[in-house]
Design an enzyme around this catalytic site. Structure first.
Site, PDB file in Angstrom:
ATOM      1  N   CYS A 142      -8.633 -47.064  22.059  1.00  0.00           N
ATOM      2  CA  CYS A 142      -8.604 -47.756  23.356  1.00  0.00           C
ATOM      3  C   CYS A 142      -8.386 -49.249  23.159  1.00  0.00           C
ATOM      4  O   CYS A 142      -9.307 -49.991  22.814  1.00  0.00           O
ATOM      5  CB  CYS A 142      -9.913 -47.502  24.113  1.00  0.00           C
ATOM      6  SG  CYS A 142      -9.986 -48.355  25.701  1.00  0.00           S
ATOM      7  N   CYS A 145     -10.402 -51.528  25.456  1.00  0.00           N
ATOM      8  CA  CYS A 145     -11.817 -51.665  25.067  1.00  0.00           C
ATOM      9  C   CYS A 145     -11.965 -52.565  23.850  1.00  0.00           C
ATOM     10  O   CYS A 145     -12.873 -53.387  23.784  1.00  0.00           O
ATOM     11  CB  CYS A 145     -12.417 -50.304  24.709  1.00  0.00           C
ATOM     12  SG  CYS A 145     -11.968 -48.970  25.800  1.00  0.00           S
ATOM     13  N   ASP A 146     -11.107 -52.391  22.865  1.00  0.00           N
ATOM     14  CA  ASP A 146     -11.368 -52.989  21.550  1.00  0.00           C
ATOM     15  C   ASP A 146     -10.373 -54.068  21.113  1.00  0.00           C
ATOM     16  O   ASP A 146     -10.596 -54.723  20.092  1.00  0.00           O
ATOM     17  CB  ASP A 146     -11.394 -51.881  20.484  1.00  0.00           C
ATOM     18  CG  ASP A 146     -12.511 -50.870  20.760  1.00  0.00           C
ATOM     19  OD1 ASP A 146     -13.561 -51.289  21.271  1.00  0.00           O
ATOM     20  OD2 ASP A 146     -12.318 -49.679  20.494  1.00  0.00           O
TER      21      ASP A 146
END
Ligand code: NDP
Length: 320
Positions: A142, A145-146
Site C-alpha cells: 500500500c 499507507c507507507d
C-alpha cells in the site's frame, strides 16, 4: 445446516474485524442492537499485518496497525459488542428480508435480523520468500499507507494495472526515483493512467521485467534483483522500498451466487449506501471498495452500515 443444535438469534451480526467491522460494531452497540462480531481468521484484519499507520485521524504521533486495531476492538467492547473468534462458513440470506442464517466454523448456527459484511480484501503478493521476510521493513502492498516512509529515497513498484499506475505516480511525488517493474511489454492500466505515468519524469519503466528477490541487510530492504524475461539479463536495483501493486482479492467466496458482485468479486452496494441486493444485509469496507481501500474510508462505510441497519430494523418494527 445442523438443525439439532441450539440456534442463537441476534439483531445484528457483523462478519469481519477490520476498521469497517469494528466501526460498525461501535455504532450498532451504541444504538443498542447488541451486535456480535465474528473476527475471521485474522482478528483485526489487514492492518494487523502492517507496521506504522500515520494517516488515520486522531493519532497525531502515528500508531502501529496492531495497536490501532486493539483500540478499535476495546472501543467496540466498551459499548457492549461481543467479539468472538470464529469464521463464517455458510450463509443463507432471506431474499425477502426475513431472518438471515449464518453458520460459524461449520458448527454454530446464528439467525440475524441484519448482517453487516466487513470481510475485507487480501492483497496479492508475488510469493517470494524475501518478500515475506521484509514485509513491513521496506516491503509494502500500500503506497498510500507507507510511501511517506520512503521520502526522498529510491523505490520499486511491481504491477501494470490502474492501482500500480496510480501508486507509482503517488510515490513519484514523494520519492527520488520510482522503478516500475512490468512483466509484459505493455500496461494493463487505462490510457489516462498510462499517460500520467509516462509524463512523470522520475518514474523509470522496466518492461518484461520480474522481481526475482528482495535484497536486504537482514533488517531492511536495500535492493531488488530483477530479471528481464526476454534477455534473461539480471541486475540489482538499489531501492529501500518495494511496493507490490498486483491487485487485491476481495474475501467474498462465501457470498458467490447469493450477493451481487462485480466480475472481480467485489460486492456491489446500492449507490451511496451500504445496502446489498438482499434487504437487511449490508456491506462495508474493502469488500465493496476497490478504489480507496483506506482504513478511514472502511471505518466510514462501517458507520454507514450500522446506521442503515438500525434504520432498517426501526422501519421493520414500525411495519413500514
Ligand atoms: P489489475 O488486476 O487490473 O492489475 C494487476 C496488474 O498486476 C496487472 O498489470 C498484472 O500483470 C500484474 N500482475 C499480476 N500478477 C503479477 C505477478 N505475479 N508479477 C508481476 N505482475 C503481476 O489490478 P488493479 O489493482 O490494478 O486494479 C483492480 C481493478 O480496480 C481494476 O478494474 C482497475 O481498473 C480498478 N482500479 C481503478 C482505479 C481508478 O479508477 N482510479 C484505481 C485502482 C484500481 P498483467 O497485466 O501482465 O496481467
Amino acid at each position: 445446516m445442523n438443525i439439532q443444535q441450539e440456534v442463537e438469534h441476534l439483531q445484528c451480526l457483523i462478519i469481519g474485524s477490520g476498521p469497517a467491522g469494528y466501526t460498525a460494531a461501535i455504532y450498532a452497540a451504541r444504538a443498542d442492537l447488541k451486535p456480535v462480531i465474528y473476527t475471521g481468521i485474522v482478528p483485526g484484519g489487514q492492518l494487523t499485518q502492517t507496521t506504522d499507520v500515520d494517516n488515520f485521524p486522531g493519532y497525531p504521533n502515528g500508531v502501529t496497525g496492531p495497536v490501532m486495531m486493539e483500540d478499535l476492538r476495546a472501543q467496540a467492547e466498551r459499548f457492549g459488542t461481543e467479539v468472538r473468534f470464529g469464521y463464517a462458513t455458510k450463509v443463507d440470506f432471506a431474499k425477502d428480508g426475513g431472518m438471515h442464517t449464518v453458520e460459524i466454523d461449520n458448527i454454530k448456527t446464528i439467525t440475524a435480523d441484519t448482517v453487516i459484511i466487513a470481510t475485507g480484501a487480501t492483497a496479492k503478493w508475488l510469493g517470494l520468500e524475501s518478500e515475506e521476510k521484509y514485509n513491513g521493513f521496506g516491503v509494502s502492498a500500500c503506497a498510500v499507507c507507507d510511501g511517506f516512509f520512503f521520502k526522498g529515497q529510491d523505490v520499486a513498484i511491481v504491477g501494470a494495472g490502474d492501482t500500480a499506475a496510480e501508486e507509482a505516480t503517488y510515490l513519484a511525488k514523494l520519492c527520488n526515483k520510482v522503478h516500475m517493474l512490468i512483466r509484459r511489454d505493455e500496461f494493463r492500466a487505462s490510457k489516462a493512467m498510462v499517460h500520467r505515468v509516462m509524463s512523470t519524469s522520475n518514474i523509470e519503466i522496466h518492461y518484461n521485467t520480474e522481481a526475482e528477490e528482495i535484497v536486504g541487510d537482514g533488517q531492511v530492504v536495500t535492493g531488488v534483483r530483477v530479471k528481464n524475461n526476454q534477455t534473461q539479463e539480471e541486475k540489482v536495483l538499489d531501492v529501500t522500498g518495494f511496493f507490490v501493486a498486483i491487485g487485491h482479492t476481495p474475501n467474498t467466496d462465501l457470498f458467490k451466487g447469493i450477493l451481487d458482485m462485480d466480475e472481480t468479486g467485489y460486492l456491489i452496494t446500492k449507490p451511496n449506501v451500504t445496502a446489498t441486493n438482499i434487504p437487511g444485509v449490508f456491506a462495508c469496507g474493502d469488500v465493496q471498495d476497490n478504489v480507496y481501500r483506506q482504513a478511514v474510508t472502511a471505518a466510514g462505510t462501517g458507520c454507514m452500515a450500522a446506521l442503515e441497519a438500525e434504520r432498517y430494523l426501526a422501519a421493520k418494527e414500525s411495519g413500514e
